[in-house]
Motif scaffolding. Structure first.
Motif, PDB file in Angstrom:
ATOM      1  N   ALA A 283       0.795  -0.934  -0.175  1.00 53.41           N
ATOM      2  CA  ALA A 283       0.513  -0.255  -0.079  1.00 53.41           C
ATOM      3  C   ALA A 283       0.436   1.486   0.112  1.00 53.41           C
ATOM      4  CB  ALA A 283      -1.060  -0.199   1.592  1.00 53.41           C
ATOM      5  N   VAL A 284      -0.004   2.393  -0.440  1.00 51.22           N
ATOM      6  CA  VAL A 284       0.838   3.557  -0.266  1.00 51.22           C
ATOM      7  C   VAL A 284       0.431   4.671   0.742  1.00 51.22           C
ATOM      8  CG1 VAL A 284       1.563   5.784  -1.546  1.00 51.22           C
ATOM      9  CG2 VAL A 284       2.144   4.188  -2.525  1.00 51.22           C
ATOM     10  N   LEU A 298       3.125   7.535  -4.413  1.00 48.18           N
ATOM     11  CA  LEU A 298       1.967   7.091  -4.638  1.00 48.18           C
ATOM     12  C   LEU A 298       2.377   7.227  -6.478  1.00 48.18           C
ATOM     13  CD1 LEU A 298      -1.261   7.797  -4.668  1.00 48.18           C
ATOM     14  CD2 LEU A 298      -0.783   9.752  -5.092  1.00 48.18           C
ATOM     15  N   ALA A 299       2.924   8.121  -6.813  1.00 54.16           N
ATOM     16  CA  ALA A 299       3.462   7.850  -8.620  1.00 54.16           C
ATOM     17  C   ALA A 299       4.261   6.198  -8.990  1.00 54.16           C
ATOM     18  CB  ALA A 299       4.777   9.106  -9.122  1.00 54.16           C
ATOM     19  N   ALA A 300       4.720   6.277  -8.418  1.00 56.07           N
ATOM     20  CA  ALA A 300       5.283   4.946  -8.601  1.00 56.07           C
ATOM     21  C   ALA A 300       5.085   3.268  -7.944  1.00 56.07           C
ATOM     22  CB  ALA A 300       6.936   5.243  -7.284  1.00 56.07           C
ATOM     23  N   LEU A 304      -1.212   0.122  -6.578  1.00 50.29           N
ATOM     24  CA  LEU A 304      -1.422  -0.250  -5.536  1.00 50.29           C
ATOM     25  C   LEU A 304      -2.759   0.598  -4.959  1.00 50.29           C
ATOM     26  CD1 LEU A 304       1.831  -0.547  -3.492  1.00 50.29           C
ATOM     27  CD2 LEU A 304       0.311  -2.911  -4.300  1.00 50.29           C
ATOM     28  N   PRO A 305      -3.377   0.110  -3.582  1.00 48.42           N
ATOM     29  CA  PRO A 305      -3.857   1.010  -2.442  1.00 48.42           C
ATOM     30  C   PRO A 305      -3.306   2.326  -1.828  1.00 48.42           C
ATOM     31  CG  PRO A 305      -3.908  -1.376  -1.157  1.00 48.42           C
ATOM     32  CD  PRO A 305      -3.178  -1.479  -2.833  1.00 48.42           C
ATOM     33  N   ALA A 336     -10.084   8.871  -4.359  1.00 49.68           N
ATOM     34  CA  ALA A 336     -10.692   8.096  -4.671  1.00 49.68           C
ATOM     35  C   ALA A 336     -11.744   7.364  -5.546  1.00 49.68           C
ATOM     36  CB  ALA A 336     -12.073   8.262  -3.112  1.00 49.68           C
ATOM     37  N   GLU A 337     -12.019   8.612  -6.941  1.00 50.19           N
ATOM     38  CA  GLU A 337     -11.962   8.309  -8.064  1.00 50.19           C
ATOM     39  C   GLU A 337     -11.764   7.913  -8.961  1.00 50.19           C
ATOM     40  OE1 GLU A 337     -15.358  12.524  -7.870  1.00 50.19           O
ATOM     41  OE2 GLU A 337     -13.677  12.163  -9.564  1.00 50.19           O
TER      42      GLU A 337
END
Length: 406
Positions: A283-284, A298-300, A304-305, A336-337
């Motif tokens: 997860a991130v 996040l970009a990497a 992942l959630p 979350a979209e």
């Protein structure tokens, strides 16, 4: 585990009232009248950023049409925009305006370096005793003063102020009204969308003279210069309590904090320069310092959630304005979209127990403490304009001399 449902963007105020209502200071949840959270709003602000005329108008207050302030700070503070992105966005601006605006971005970077190095030490005076009025006013921000009523009204409505009026209210709180500057800093921090201990504390330290030995003396002169016509509408126009310049106070210098002169561990202050990996993340972990879609962790890991924890003990202590919680939640709801987002309410270390998370380093002492317990398997570098150096941070100019050319 205290996992919360993820709201639709349009339902965020109601969601905040239902799930976070015990943590904010307002009677009712209210979003900012000016700012929406989320990457789309940040990207629009950046795309339309025009600093032409900034050098001449950056300190103007009223009329609003005369203001030169860019209003990018809520997005910068929460990592929806990085300082390098904004720096590059004004590359084609007129030379004088570009230089002045980039100076402000460097001031933001300086405040982050100072806070990352000194941490909670910044809550006490760094170089001199603050210039504090000898006679204490009962109310530090009396609303019968039109200048303060106007400024505080904007703060209540939007959760944001131009830099000039931030100086007004901080000087008024301590230099004029004799109240403790750290308590005033807490109050303003809690009400600003862009409230950060780095920038807010540095601003207060320098305004009341604790950071440089020279206080900013809020007086009627500044109001008339920066907000013409406002004094004439004031109920106290004929008996202005800030008519004269504040009495000068002798500067009482304090013993120099060693970390103001040199940093023995700039690599610790700055966090990892490269991705530090000890395992495979599942997860991130996003923090309030870095909520943008360009967050390095996040970009990497686009598949992942994403996990975000509303720090219940911290929020209960801070009692932020509900606008700040709405802004944060709007950002997460928009994310979350396109991504799986998991929201939690509780103590972050407990909520993340057993997770193998990737995270972007955040230059705040709270992150360093929690990360030591969470033990992320992957830590990405913070997107600095300039990595922290080992030299002095005793003043903006001293710090700037230690920077490489950009």
């Amino acid at each position: 585990m205290s996992q919360l449902p993820v709201p639709a963007v349009a339902d965020v105020p109601r969601w905040v009232a239902q799930h976070l209502g015990h943590l904010h200071r307002d009677d009712a949840v209210a979003p900012s009248g000016r700012f929406r959270g989320g990457q789309a709003a940040a990207d629009t602000a950046l795309a339309t950023l025009d600093v032409t005329g900034y050098a001449g108008r950056r300190n103007e207050v009223l009329p609003e049409s005369r203001r030169g302030a860019s209003a990018m700070s809520p997005y910068i503070r929460h990592g929806l925009l990085s300082l390098p992105e904004v720096w590059d966005a004004v590359a084609d601006a007129p030379t004088r305006d570009r230089s002045k605006y980039r100076d402000e971005l460097l001031w933001q970077e300086y405040s982050r370096h100072l806070y990352a190095r000194l941490g909670t030490r910044t809550r006490t005076a760094l170089r001199a005793e603050p210039a504090r009025a000898r006679v204490r006013w009962q109310e530090p921000w009396p609303r019968e003063m039109a200048c303060l009523d106007t400024v505080l009204g904007e703060l209540d409505a939007d959760g944001w102020l131009v830099n000039q009026t931030r100086m007004w209210v901080s000087s008024q709180w301590t230099v004029r009204a004799g109240h403790d500057w750290a308590a005033g800093e807490d109050e303003l921090y809690a009400r600003l969308l862009d409230g950060s201990r780095a920038a807010n504390r540095v601003g207060w330290q320098w305004t009341v003279g604790a950071g440089n030995g020279k206080a900013y003396g809020f007086s009627r002169w500044q109001v008339r210069k920066r907000a013409p016509g406002l004094c004439e509408r004031c109920p106290l126009a004929s008996d202005c309590p800030i008519e004269a310049w504040p009495d000068d106070q002798p500067t009482r210098w304090l013993e120099r904090e060693p970390l103001m002169t040199a940093d023995p561990s700039p690599e610790v202050t700055g966090g990892p320069a490269d991705v530090a990996t000890t395992g495979e993340p599942d997860a991130v972990w996003l923090t309030a310092e870095s909520l943008g879609t360009a967050d390095p962790a996040l970009a990497a890991h686009p598949d992942l959630p994403v996990v975000f924890v509303f720090d219940e003990p911290l929020l209960a202590r801070l009692r932020l304005a509900s606008k700040r919680l709405v802004f944060l939640t709007e950002t997460l709801a928009e994310l979350a979209e396109d991504r799986e987002v998991q929201l939690h309410l509780g103590e972050p270390v407990a909520e993340l127990a057993g997770r193998s998370v990737a995270v972007t380093h955040a230059p705040v002492p709270g992150f360093r403490r929690r990360a030591a317990e969470v033990d992320p398997v992957e830590v990405h570098p913070w997107p600095w304009l300039h990595r922290p150096h080992a030299g002095p941070v005793s003043s903006f100019s001293a710090w700037r001399k230690g920077l490489p050319k950009r």
